[in-house]
Motif scaffolding. Structure first.
Motif, short mmCIF file in Angstrom:
data_model
loop_
_atom_site.label_atom_id
_atom_site.label_comp_id
_atom_site.label_asym_id
_atom_site.label_seq_id
_atom_site.Cartn_x
_atom_site.Cartn_y
_atom_site.Cartn_z
N CYS A 136 81.46 21.36 -38.95
CA CYS A 136 80.71 20.27 -38.32
C CYS A 136 80.93 20.35 -36.81
CB CYS A 136 81.15 18.92 -38.86
SG CYS A 136 80.83 18.71 -40.63
N VAL A 137 79.84 20.19 -36.05
CA VAL A 137 79.92 20.41 -34.60
C VAL A 137 79.56 19.17 -33.78
CG1 VAL A 137 79.51 22.88 -34.80
CG2 VAL A 137 77.56 21.34 -34.59
N ASP A 138 79.17 18.09 -34.44
CA ASP A 138 78.84 16.87 -33.70
C ASP A 138 78.88 15.71 -34.69
OD1 ASP A 138 78.20 15.20 -31.65
OD2 ASP A 138 76.21 16.03 -31.25
N SER A 139 78.95 14.50 -34.16
CA SER A 139 78.97 13.32 -35.01
C SER A 139 78.38 12.15 -34.25
CB SER A 139 80.41 12.99 -35.46
OG SER A 139 81.18 12.58 -34.34
N GLY A 140 78.03 11.11 -34.97
CA GLY A 140 77.50 9.92 -34.32
C GLY A 140 77.43 8.75 -35.29
N TRP A 141 77.58 7.56 -34.73
CA TRP A 141 77.40 6.32 -35.49
C TRP A 141 75.97 5.84 -35.26
CZ3 TRP A 141 80.81 4.50 -38.94
CH2 TRP A 141 82.12 4.93 -38.85
N PHE A 142 75.28 5.54 -36.34
CA PHE A 142 73.89 5.14 -36.27
C PHE A 142 73.64 3.89 -37.12
CE2 PHE A 142 73.97 9.71 -35.74
CZ PHE A 142 73.01 9.99 -34.78
N THR A 143 72.73 3.04 -36.68
CA THR A 143 72.16 2.08 -37.61
C THR A 143 71.19 2.86 -38.50
OG1 THR A 143 70.25 1.57 -36.21
CG2 THR A 143 72.27 0.24 -35.88
N PRO A 144 70.86 2.38 -39.69
CA PRO A 144 69.91 3.10 -40.52
C PRO A 144 68.59 3.38 -39.80
CG PRO A 144 71.03 1.45 -41.84
CD PRO A 144 71.46 1.23 -40.42
N ARG A 145 68.04 2.38 -39.14
CA ARG A 145 66.77 2.57 -38.43
C ARG A 145 66.95 3.50 -37.25
NH1 ARG A 145 62.17 3.97 -38.84
NH2 ARG A 145 62.41 2.84 -40.81
N GLY A 146 68.08 3.42 -36.57
CA GLY A 146 68.33 4.30 -35.44
C GLY A 146 68.35 5.76 -35.84
N ALA A 147 68.96 6.06 -37.00
CA ALA A 147 68.99 7.44 -37.48
C ALA A 147 67.60 7.92 -37.87
CB ALA A 147 69.94 7.55 -38.67
N LEU A 148 66.85 7.08 -38.55
CA LEU A 148 65.49 7.46 -38.96
C LEU A 148 64.61 7.69 -37.73
CD1 LEU A 148 65.06 4.96 -41.92
CD2 LEU A 148 65.24 7.45 -42.10
N ASP A 149 64.73 6.83 -36.74
CA ASP A 149 63.92 6.99 -35.52
C ASP A 149 64.32 8.26 -34.77
OD1 ASP A 149 62.54 4.68 -36.06
OD2 ASP A 149 63.67 3.43 -34.63
N ALA A 150 65.60 8.57 -34.73
CA ALA A 150 66.06 9.78 -34.06
C ALA A 150 65.53 11.02 -34.77
CB ALA A 150 67.59 9.82 -34.01
N HIS A 151 65.42 10.95 -36.09
CA HIS A 151 64.86 12.06 -36.86
C HIS A 151 63.37 12.24 -36.53
CE1 HIS A 151 63.87 14.72 -40.17
NE2 HIS A 151 63.04 13.82 -40.66
N VAL A 152 62.63 11.15 -36.52
CA VAL A 152 61.20 11.22 -36.21
C VAL A 152 60.98 11.76 -34.80
CG1 VAL A 152 59.10 9.85 -35.85
CG2 VAL A 152 60.57 9.40 -37.83
N ALA A 153 61.86 11.39 -33.87
CA ALA A 153 61.73 11.84 -32.48
C ALA A 153 62.17 13.29 -32.30
CB ALA A 153 62.56 10.94 -31.57
#
Length: 220
Positions: A136-153
């Protein structure tokens, strides 16, 4: 239903005609926020990985032979993988305090398959995420919507099971609300199907139109 123009790394379709046996696996959905909010941990797998390279996932991996069989083995594996991939140690090394949330089995149409048991866990107070830098080379804390939006972007890459989990988590306002809802709930295995429509693969979940059709009809 979800349509994909190509599989994620390591999710190549099985063209040999046989069906591979899924490997037992476990994953931890690490939560923080208590009764105030809901955030969850995702880690990025190295681009060099043969399976899921570059994908952001919940920490997890295969059950080792020495960990035994059944629910206890999945819990031990989940705790171990969280330490190995994120450097977070849970209070109970047996994983007895984990809350089971779901069980997903990779579609029979995919070459590399896992039978993965997903568990919820509170992040211990004061714990710091330290990735291994190799698997694993990176990590992050996300809200569920924040992760989904980051994926779409296009900022992070997610795969189908992770997306579906995040969509479920959106209905909960806090980590404690999610844990309370999940505690003691009966978990039924979910095994999606992949059917082809021309050059496009369709991923179907149980209950969706076409899921129970014979292969020739589902892909028509």
């Amino acid at each position: 239903m979800q349509e994909i123009d190509r599989p994620a790394p390591g999710e190549e379709l099985n063209t040999s005609g046989g069906v591979s046996t899924p490997r037992q696996a476990a994953s931890v959905i690490l939560l923080r926020g208590g009764g105030e909010t809901l955030e969850l941990l995702l880690v990025k797998r190295t681009e060099k990985a043969r399976f899921m390279g570059g994908v952001w996932v919940f920490p997890g991996g295969g059950v080792d032979a020495h960990e035994g069989e059944g629910d206890a083995a999945h819990r031990r594996a989940a705790v171990r993988e969280l330490v190995e991939e994120a450097g977070v140690t849970l209070p109970d090394p047996t994983g007895a305090d984990l809350v089971k949330f779901s069980q997903w089995i990779t579609p029979a149409e995919v070459k590399i398959r896992f039978d993965t048991h997903f568990f919820l866990a509170r992040c211990p107070d004061g714990a710091e995420v330290v990735i291994d830098g190799e698997e694993c080379v990176d990590s992050g804390w996300f809200t569920p919507r924040g992760a989904l939006d980051a994926h779409v972007a296009g900022d992070i890459l997610l795969v189908f099971p992770t997306i579906k989990h995040l969509e479920q988590f959106e209905q909960f306002a806090t980590a404690e609300e999610l844990i309370a809802h999940s505690a003691g709930r009966a978990v039924q295995p979910v095994e999606p199907r992949v059917v082809m429509s021309g050059e496009t693969a369709r991923v179907l979940l149980p209950g969706e139109p076409g899921y129970d059709d014979p292969p020739a009809l589902a892909g028509a």
